[in-house]
Design a protein around this motif. Sequence first.
Motif, PDB file in Angstrom:
ATOM      1  N   TYR A 203       0.857  -1.152  -0.092  1.00 36.46           N
ATOM      2  CA  TYR A 203      -0.014  -0.286   0.191  1.00 36.46           C
ATOM      3  C   TYR A 203       1.037   1.035  -0.064  1.00 36.46           C
ATOM      4  N   VAL A 204       0.986   1.881  -1.227  1.00 35.87           N
ATOM      5  CA  VAL A 204       2.109   2.879  -1.301  1.00 35.87           C
ATOM      6  C   VAL A 204       1.356   4.400  -0.839  1.00 35.87           C
ATOM      7  N   ASN A 237       6.438   6.445   0.412  1.00 36.87           N
ATOM      8  CA  ASN A 237       7.399   6.731  -0.966  1.00 36.87           C
ATOM      9  C   ASN A 237       7.563   8.228  -0.893  1.00 36.87           C
ATOM     10  N   VAL A 310       0.318  -3.754  -6.112  1.00 34.44           N
ATOM     11  CA  VAL A 310       0.785  -2.342  -5.593  1.00 34.44           C
ATOM     12  C   VAL A 310      -0.360  -1.525  -5.783  1.00 34.44           C
ATOM     13  N   ILE A 311      -1.025  -1.051  -4.836  1.00 35.81           N
ATOM     14  CA  ILE A 311      -2.244  -0.079  -4.676  1.00 35.81           C
ATOM     15  C   ILE A 311      -2.009   1.264  -4.217  1.00 35.81           C
ATOM     16  N   GLY A 312      -2.797   2.252  -4.437  1.00 36.96           N
ATOM     17  CA  GLY A 312      -2.764   3.493  -3.826  1.00 36.96           C
ATOM     18  C   GLY A 312      -3.242   4.509  -4.453  1.00 36.96           C
ATOM     19  N   LYS A 318       3.443   4.236  -7.603  1.00 39.60           N
ATOM     20  CA  LYS A 318       3.165   2.704  -7.826  1.00 39.60           C
ATOM     21  C   LYS A 318       3.828   2.162  -8.784  1.00 39.60           C
ATOM     22  N   SER A 319       3.845   2.672 -10.081  1.00 37.06           N
ATOM     23  CA  SER A 319       4.459   2.341 -11.126  1.00 37.06           C
ATOM     24  C   SER A 319       6.188   2.455 -10.952  1.00 37.06           C
ATOM     25  N   ASP A 365       0.415  -3.990 -11.121  1.00 35.38           N
ATOM     26  CA  ASP A 365       0.752  -2.608 -11.115  1.00 35.38           C
ATOM     27  C   ASP A 365      -1.139  -2.146 -11.312  1.00 35.38           C
ATOM     28  N   SER A 366      -1.475  -1.247 -10.588  1.00 32.24           N
ATOM     29  CA  SER A 366      -3.121  -0.925 -10.746  1.00 32.24           C
ATOM     30  C   SER A 366      -3.042   0.571 -10.783  1.00 32.24           C
ATOM     31  N   GLY A 368      -4.233   4.227  -9.918  1.00 32.97           N
ATOM     32  CA  GLY A 368      -4.373   4.952  -8.713  1.00 32.97           C
ATOM     33  C   GLY A 368      -6.031   4.932  -8.451  1.00 32.97           C
TER      34      GLY A 368
END
Length: 552
Positions: A203-204, A237, A310-312, A318-319, A365-366, A368
Amino acid sequence: MAGSITKPKKPKSKRTPVRLRHKIEKASAAKQRKARKLAKKNPEWRSKLKKDPGIPNLFPYKEKLLHQIEEDRIRKKEEQQRRRELAKAAKSTEAQKNEGDAHMDEDAMDEEFGGEDMDDDMDEDASDIDESNPLAALIASAKKAAEQYDKELQSGDEMDDDDDDSEDESDAGVIEVQGGASSRRAYDKVFKQVVEQADVVLYVLDARDPEGTRSRDVERAVMAAAGGGKRLILILNKVDLIPPPVLRGWLAHLRRFFPTLPLRASTPAPNAHTFNHRDITVPSTSSALFRALKSYAASRNLKRAISVGVIGYPNVGKSSVINALLSRLGGSARNQRAACPAGAEAGVTTSIRSVKIDNRLTLLDSPGIVFPSTSGGSSTSTFVPKNPTEAHAHLVLLNAIPPKQINDPIPAVTLLLKRLAAHPELMERMTKVYDLPPLLGNPESGDATMDFLIQVARKRGRLGRGGVPNVASAAMTVVTDWRDGRIQGWTEAPSAVGVAGKDGVVKIADEEVMADQKVIVTQWAEEFKLEGLWGDEEGAAAAEGGNEVEMQ
Ligand SMILES: Nc1nc2c(ncn2[C@@H]2O[C@H](COP(=O)(O)OP(=O)(O)OP(=O)(O)O)[C@@H](O)[C@H]2O)c(=O)[nH]1
């Protein structure tokens, strides 16, 4: 007889005959006359003329007058927006009334949203939980909260007219990122897909406002999925944009809830003001995360690869996190993997993207996702917007809205000035970015915004017709400078002591959850072998060792 002598023929003149020249001149004059006549009739031309107040430069109150004109324009626009919102609200209450008894029952909803299977799975998983497990109660309460969240989302969807389109898009596996509520259901589907597929969820959060980019609903949903079998790691991050003591505070705060790793996923934008944290570099932090994921994959010893979602929020990086992990691979292996597109603007990633690291690890990857705070107090942020304009401004400052979808960036600048006003040294640094004297007016009440934007417009050449400062364009410049870290700012971690309520009792948020969370943090940190990787003491020491000297 003498032969007759023929005279050589006179060459023909190439000169345009006078008659033809006159004809051309007449035609050209007629064309110009017609064009002038048409231009006079064109309403666009008139409105353009009207917009320019044409105040002579020598007029002593020109500045004041321009300011007033701009304020009137903004007031009118706000009034229009307010009326539109009122009309929309009235329309939706009317529609709800009409629907009346025709309300969908829960089964039908489950069917429509495809949630039945997932809920059944979760029920089965939940019943498998050993009662003696200290996490059982926590997972059960998370599941309940996740169900409540689902219901709230679904009732929000009922009011959403454009949903059918977005569902079609998500079925096709491509989700268009939009700022409006029309794609809310599509976002939700993407989120569910990632959580369902992932064994570990990263969770970024943006280090400049971790609580602003964090949602309790997301954490509950991950905890509830698969009966608590998923792991959640918080990734703090963009730590290069906050000073070491602030980072220390946030690490201590977030580690009360979940294992948390500080990260520098990417290098900063040009001219960003960054802080030099000793040992917290792009290679060192991404290696630490890479090793932690590999350790977990090895400890699970599954026959298949571990999936890491990877979500946020949009633009939290994320990328960049995935690209940083890819950069840890050796040369040829790295070249074989396609990197994820990353960009300064929000909304770069538009669909779920799977990147295979090796046989043991796959990253997802997802796009935002902005999670609105629901009635259950989803957002952990202490900021409570007073009206929709302020809520939108808050999202703009979280960099969660693509620039093209920002209709009016001025309220975001007002909010930014308000926040910076609480930290005089940050306000001073911000005025230095534009080489301006101290602001006139009270930034807290929004008085200083226009004066500030007029000055920024002049310094950055954002001028319209007749040299009138284009304040909207200047506001966009400020928003972009904030996004890229050229303007410094951050929120401080809440103190662990807590806040005294009306009754004088000091309460810490989520007090009851704390004991169980401690178990989670310890157990999971062990699984990921995080103790040696920026553990509480080491992370603090590393942050402590950093210096606050700014680098350009
Ligand atoms: N200063 C700094 N900037 C970073 C860091 N990580 C990412 N960025 C920047 O943040 C911006 C957004 O990064 P992305 O990786 O595209 O973010 P995202 O979350 O995938 O964005 P969406 O696709 O909109 O959801 C880019 O301009 C990155 O260069 C970091 O550690 N420090």
